[in-house]
Design an enzyme around this catalytic site. Structure first.
Site, PDB file in Angstrom:
ATOM      1  N   ARG A  31       0.781  -1.238   0.000  1.00 50.98           N
ATOM      2  CA  ARG A  31       0.000   0.000   0.000  1.00 50.98           C
ATOM      3  C   ARG A  31       0.816   1.293   0.000  1.00 50.98           C
ATOM      4  NH1 ARG A  31      -5.113  -0.590   4.001  1.00 50.98           N
ATOM      5  NH2 ARG A  31      -3.523  -0.435   5.623  1.00 50.98           N
ATOM      6  N   ASP A  32       2.143   1.204  -0.087  1.00 45.87           N
ATOM      7  CA  ASP A  32       2.928   2.442  -0.168  1.00 45.87           C
ATOM      8  C   ASP A  32       4.221   2.217  -0.952  1.00 45.87           C
ATOM      9  OD1 ASP A  32       3.391   5.145   0.242  1.00 45.87           O
ATOM     10  OD2 ASP A  32       4.349   4.859   2.210  1.00 45.87           O
ATOM     11  N   ILE A  33       4.108   1.523  -2.083  1.00 45.70           N
ATOM     12  CA  ILE A  33       5.270   1.330  -2.947  1.00 45.70           C
ATOM     13  C   ILE A  33       5.579   2.655  -3.643  1.00 45.70           C
ATOM     14  CG2 ILE A  33       6.154   0.133  -4.979  1.00 45.70           C
ATOM     15  CD1 ILE A  33       5.993  -1.681  -2.620  1.00 45.70           C
ATOM     16  N   ASN A  48      10.704   3.984  -0.879  1.00 44.59           N
ATOM     17  CA  ASN A  48      10.593   2.703  -0.179  1.00 44.59           C
ATOM     18  C   ASN A  48      11.217   1.549  -0.966  1.00 44.59           C
ATOM     19  OD1 ASN A  48       9.364   3.728   2.098  1.00 44.59           O
ATOM     20  ND2 ASN A  48       7.289   3.423   1.318  1.00 44.59           N
ATOM     21  N   THR A  61       0.896   7.396  -0.762  1.00 44.02           N
ATOM     22  CA  THR A  61       1.507   8.664  -1.185  1.00 44.02           C
ATOM     23  C   THR A  61       0.797   9.149  -2.444  1.00 44.02           C
ATOM     24  OG1 THR A  61       3.622   7.966  -0.242  1.00 44.02           O
ATOM     25  CG2 THR A  61       3.679   9.772  -1.847  1.00 44.02           C
TER      26      THR A  61
END
Length: 218
Positions: free
Chosen positions: A74-76, A80, A110
């Site tokens: 959920r935040d690639i 990261n 993001t």
């Protein structure tokens, strides 16, 4: 921490252990010598075709492995994604991750990498990561996310409309455009399966064999 500790994949950064004192939590992580991919993207603006396909292959394998374990990242994003001393990509930043077989409703991630279902506050599942893979493929080749705009409102609008266009530059590859277009699909049920990405001729022809790795119990 529980999720990251359980992952054993060559393209997921290992969390070996952790401890705490009265003020802080300390995590013992695998060392990624070259740091954030974000920093390298800012230096060069984009990746070569070989680098882009290698990173996409690595990400597709790592995310498919996570999804088999019911983990949604959920935040690639480039911040990261780390690189080790050999240039091998490592996913980290599992702060927004969840392990669940059911759909979720939390708006997280993001801005430039959010899937339409998140922007519209609808339930989402693991294919939000597939969407983000399409965003990153575009950014690796063209240097910027595809829906970047001057304001948050305009970015949201472009994401929801899937207002996708490709620059007329030497970095335009027909096979890459096809892959991106099959991942950046508003109907989440029609996004390309990650397992199929490794079999695409563009990936097989260009990706570095070093990262054409199977799931390993390291």
């Amino acid at each position: 921490m529980e999720i990251q500790t359980s992952l054993r994949h060559p393209n997921a950064l290992r969390l070996y252990s952790w401890f705490h004192d009265d003020e802080r939590i300390y995590m013992i992580l695998e060392y990624a010598h070259r740091g954030e991919l974000y920093r390298e993207l800012r230096k060069t603006g984009h990746r070569t075709e070989k680098q882009a396909t290698t990173y996409i292959a690595s990400l597709a394998q790592a995310l498919a492995y996570c999804h088999e374990k019911d983990v949604i990242h959920r935040d690639i994003k480039p911040e990261n994604l780390l690189l080790d001393h050999e240039g091998r990509l490592k996913i980290t930043g599992f702060g927004w991750s969840v392990q669940s077989k059911s759909k979720r409703h939390t708006m997280c991630g993001t801005l430039d990498y959010l899937a339409p279902e998140m922007v519209e506050n609808k339930a989402h599942d693991y294919v939000v990561d597939n969407w983000t893979l399409g965003i990153l493929c575009y950014e690796f080749l063209y240097g910027v996310p595809p829906f970047e705009a001057e304001s948050q409102t305009d970015t949201f609008r472009r994401i929801v409309k899937v207002d996708l266009s490709f620059p007329s530059t030497p970095q335009v590859f027909a096979e890459a455009k096809n892959l991106i277009s099959r991942l950046l699909v508003k109907d989440s049920s029609k996004r390309l399966f990650l397992q199929k990405i490794m079999k695409l001729p563009w990936i097989m022809k260009n990706a570095d064999p070093m990262d054409k790795c199977s799931k390993l119990d390291l």
